[in-house]
Design a protein around this motif. Structure first.
Motif, PDB file in Angstrom:
ATOM      1  N   LEU A 124       5.931 -10.909  -1.761  1.00 37.00           N
ATOM      2  CA  LEU A 124       5.670 -11.957  -0.773  1.00 37.00           C
ATOM      3  C   LEU A 124       4.453 -12.790  -1.171  1.00 37.00           C
ATOM      4  O   LEU A 124       4.456 -14.022  -1.045  1.00 37.00           O
ATOM      5  CB  LEU A 124       5.460 -11.329   0.611  1.00 37.00           C
ATOM      6  CG  LEU A 124       6.650 -10.539   1.166  1.00 37.00           C
ATOM      7  CD1 LEU A 124       6.246  -9.832   2.462  1.00 37.00           C
ATOM      8  CD2 LEU A 124       7.838 -11.464   1.405  1.00 37.00           C
ATOM      9  N   ALA A 125       3.411 -12.103  -1.658  1.00 31.06           N
ATOM     10  CA  ALA A 125       2.202 -12.811  -2.089  1.00 31.06           C
ATOM     11  C   ALA A 125       2.488 -13.653  -3.324  1.00 31.06           C
ATOM     12  O   ALA A 125       1.993 -14.786  -3.458  1.00 31.06           O
ATOM     13  CB  ALA A 125       1.084 -11.801  -2.379  1.00 31.06           C
ATOM     14  N   GLN A 126       3.288 -13.126  -4.259  1.00 33.62           N
ATOM     15  CA  GLN A 126       3.652 -13.895  -5.460  1.00 33.62           C
ATOM     16  C   GLN A 126       4.382 -15.169  -5.081  1.00 33.62           C
ATOM     17  O   GLN A 126       4.101 -16.251  -5.615  1.00 33.62           O
ATOM     18  CB  GLN A 126       4.525 -13.038  -6.376  1.00 33.62           C
ATOM     19  CG  GLN A 126       3.786 -11.897  -7.057  1.00 33.62           C
ATOM     20  CD  GLN A 126       4.725 -10.929  -7.745  1.00 33.62           C
ATOM     21  OE1 GLN A 126       5.817 -10.654  -7.247  1.00 33.62           O
ATOM     22  NE2 GLN A 126       4.319 -10.398  -8.887  1.00 33.62           N
ATOM     23  N   GLN A 127       5.317 -15.082  -4.154  1.00 38.61           N
ATOM     24  CA  GLN A 127       6.074 -16.257  -3.723  1.00 38.61           C
ATOM     25  C   GLN A 127       5.184 -17.248  -2.997  1.00 38.61           C
ATOM     26  O   GLN A 127       5.299 -18.464  -3.187  1.00 38.61           O
ATOM     27  CB  GLN A 127       7.242 -15.837  -2.816  1.00 38.61           C
ATOM     28  CG  GLN A 127       8.179 -16.980  -2.456  1.00 38.61           C
ATOM     29  CD  GLN A 127       8.850 -17.589  -3.669  1.00 38.61           C
ATOM     30  OE1 GLN A 127       9.436 -16.868  -4.487  1.00 38.61           O
ATOM     31  NE2 GLN A 127       8.766 -18.907  -3.821  1.00 38.61           N
ATOM     32  N   LEU A 128       4.277 -16.728  -2.164  1.00 45.04           N
ATOM     33  CA  LEU A 128       3.364 -17.601  -1.423  1.00 45.04           C
ATOM     34  C   LEU A 128       2.471 -18.389  -2.375  1.00 45.04           C
ATOM     35  O   LEU A 128       2.291 -19.602  -2.213  1.00 45.04           O
ATOM     36  CB  LEU A 128       2.510 -16.765  -0.465  1.00 45.04           C
ATOM     37  CG  LEU A 128       1.469 -17.520   0.366  1.00 45.04           C
ATOM     38  CD1 LEU A 128       2.156 -18.544   1.273  1.00 45.04           C
ATOM     39  CD2 LEU A 128       0.651 -16.547   1.197  1.00 45.04           C
ATOM     40  N   LEU A 129       1.923 -17.717  -3.376  1.00 46.62           N
ATOM     41  CA  LEU A 129       1.062 -18.391  -4.346  1.00 46.62           C
ATOM     42  C   LEU A 129       1.849 -19.417  -5.158  1.00 46.62           C
ATOM     43  O   LEU A 129       1.346 -20.502  -5.459  1.00 46.62           O
ATOM     44  CB  LEU A 129       0.413 -17.368  -5.273  1.00 46.62           C
ATOM     45  CG  LEU A 129      -0.609 -16.431  -4.617  1.00 46.62           C
ATOM     46  CD1 LEU A 129      -1.037 -15.346  -5.591  1.00 46.62           C
ATOM     47  CD2 LEU A 129      -1.816 -17.208  -4.112  1.00 46.62           C
ATOM     48  N   GLN A 130       3.089 -19.074  -5.509  1.00 40.05           N
ATOM     49  CA  GLN A 130       3.929 -20.013  -6.249  1.00 40.05           C
ATOM     50  C   GLN A 130       4.251 -21.240  -5.403  1.00 40.05           C
ATOM     51  O   GLN A 130       4.195 -22.382  -5.888  1.00 40.05           O
ATOM     52  CB  GLN A 130       5.225 -19.313  -6.668  1.00 40.05           C
ATOM     53  CG  GLN A 130       6.148 -20.190  -7.512  1.00 40.05           C
ATOM     54  CD  GLN A 130       7.391 -19.442  -7.954  1.00 40.05           C
ATOM     55  OE1 GLN A 130       7.369 -18.236  -8.157  1.00 40.05           O
ATOM     56  NE2 GLN A 130       8.502 -20.152  -8.091  1.00 40.05           N
ATOM     57  N   ASP A 131       4.582 -21.015  -4.121  1.00 40.61           N
ATOM     58  CA  ASP A 131       4.876 -22.137  -3.217  1.00 40.61           C
ATOM     59  C   ASP A 131       3.656 -23.027  -3.035  1.00 40.61           C
ATOM     60  O   ASP A 131       3.774 -24.264  -3.000  1.00 40.61           O
ATOM     61  CB  ASP A 131       5.345 -21.611  -1.857  1.00 40.61           C
ATOM     62  CG  ASP A 131       6.729 -20.975  -1.918  1.00 40.61           C
ATOM     63  OD1 ASP A 131       7.433 -21.185  -2.926  1.00 40.61           O
ATOM     64  OD2 ASP A 131       7.083 -20.253  -0.970  1.00 40.61           O
ATOM     65  N   TRP A 132       2.484 -22.410  -2.919  1.00 37.24           N
ATOM     66  CA  TRP A 132       1.264 -23.188  -2.732  1.00 37.24           C
ATOM     67  C   TRP A 132       0.953 -24.014  -3.989  1.00 37.24           C
ATOM     68  O   TRP A 132       0.559 -25.178  -3.890  1.00 37.24           O
ATOM     69  CB  TRP A 132       0.090 -22.286  -2.401  1.00 37.24           C
ATOM     70  CG  TRP A 132      -1.224 -23.029  -2.395  1.00 37.24           C
ATOM     71  CD1 TRP A 132      -2.261 -22.868  -3.233  1.00 37.24           C
ATOM     72  CD2 TRP A 132      -1.597 -24.095  -1.498  1.00 37.24           C
ATOM     73  NE1 TRP A 132      -3.269 -23.753  -2.945  1.00 37.24           N
ATOM     74  CE2 TRP A 132      -2.888 -24.512  -1.888  1.00 37.24           C
ATOM     75  CE3 TRP A 132      -0.965 -24.718  -0.426  1.00 37.24           C
ATOM     76  CZ2 TRP A 132      -3.553 -25.532  -1.218  1.00 37.24           C
ATOM     77  CZ3 TRP A 132      -1.640 -25.747   0.232  1.00 37.24           C
ATOM     78  CH2 TRP A 132      -2.919 -26.142  -0.162  1.00 37.24           C
TER      79      TRP A 132
END
Length: 298
Positions: free
Chosen positions: A69-77
């Motif tokens: 979830l954190a990996q996806q959040l950082l990628q989206d940001w």
């Protein structure tokens, strides 16, 4: 509470490496500082994310759930930030161009002149980057397009157009015994200490150490440097030798150094590069200008 993206980035690095030392090196911070930041995140969340002892680091069940979830959040940001920066630059009619080192004043001037003929009213801001960022700001979103020496880390995220393929030479101090020879082979350099770029540049560092041409022979590191000026000073001071592009031999004529061709190493490839996910249509005009200037007869 809202988690700090910086703390999430630290957590992701540790969770991916499962090693605080490697994660700290990847993040360019000290290991004690990284440990402190992870503890702060755990306190803020009220959740244990990692279990560590003197031997290893393991994710808790909560940490394992948080990681993707954190990996996806950082990628989206990161994608959001890139898009916003591109829109802002477009609104100001400014194209941000990155360089690692000079590719020659005449070539640069001709490219800029051609681009401005294609996009009248647009400005170009040029930024030179340290050798620790071989993508010249592309992956960080600090530039829209860049002139690079391939290969570079995470090249699969970039589109490239090759502009120039040229031989690689070696920079030597004038009093180096090999400076008495007109042409060298990689075998002549195998036991020499090499001036090199930071280890985190990966495939780029391997290229400039000619790893593929060494036949498995161990590499001796004389010094690590952040830019070409530092590399040339290290060569002059006798700390080692350094592979360079042929055009570099014309751009740097410092007292105490000399250059010799190395006939059996792969060439240096200069390319214009941009992110595959770029939304900036003006980039293609800059690419066109680069191609027209570098290959005028095509």
């Amino acid at each position: 509470m809202d988690a700090d993206l910086r703390l999430l980035r630290y957590f992701v690095a540790v969770a991916e490496e499962l090693n605080f030392t490697r994660a700290a090196e990847r993040l360019y911070i000290s290991q004690p500082a990284l440990s402190k930041q992870i503890r702060q995140l755990e306190r803020e969340l009220g959740i244990e994310l990692l279990r560590r002892n003197s031997r290893d680091v393991k994710l808790t069940a909560a940490g394992a759930a948080l990681l993707p979830l954190a990996q996806q959040l950082l990628q989206d940001w990161q994608f959001t930030l890139l898009a916003v920066r591109e829109v802002a630059a477009s609104q100001m009619q400014t194209l941000r161009v990155g360089f690692i080192s000079s590719i020659g004043s005449e070539l640069t001037k001709s490219i800029l002149t051609r681009f401005q003929a294609l996009r009248q009213g647009w400005k170009v801001t040029i930024r030179f980057f340290e050798l620790s960022d071989p993508t010249a700001g592309l992956l960080s979103g600090n530039t829209d397009v860049a002139l690079l020496r391939l290969p570079v880390p995470k090249q699969e995220k970039l589109s490239t157009e090759i502009l120039l393929v040229e031989p690689r030479w070696v920079a030597l101090s004038c009093d180096h015994p090999l400076a008495q020879r007109e042409v060298l082979q990689m075998a002549d350099l195998i036991n020499e200490p090499f001036i090199t770029v930071p280890a985190e540049t990966g495939i780029w560092r391997d290229h400039w150490l000619a790893t593929d041409e060494r036949g498995g022979h161990p590499i001796i590191i004389g010094a690590e440097v952040n830019n070409t000026n530092e590399a040339m000073e290290a060569v002059i001071n006798g700390q080692g030798v350094a592979l360079v592009s042929e055009s570099t031999t014309k751009a740097y004529t410092l007292s105490g150094q000399t250059f010799r061709p190395v006939k059996d190493v792969s060439p240096s490839v200069l390319a214009v590069a941009w992110r595959r996910d770029s939304l900036n249509s003006v980039v293609q005009d800059f690419v066109q200008a680069c191609v027209e200037v570098s290959r005028p007869s095509s």
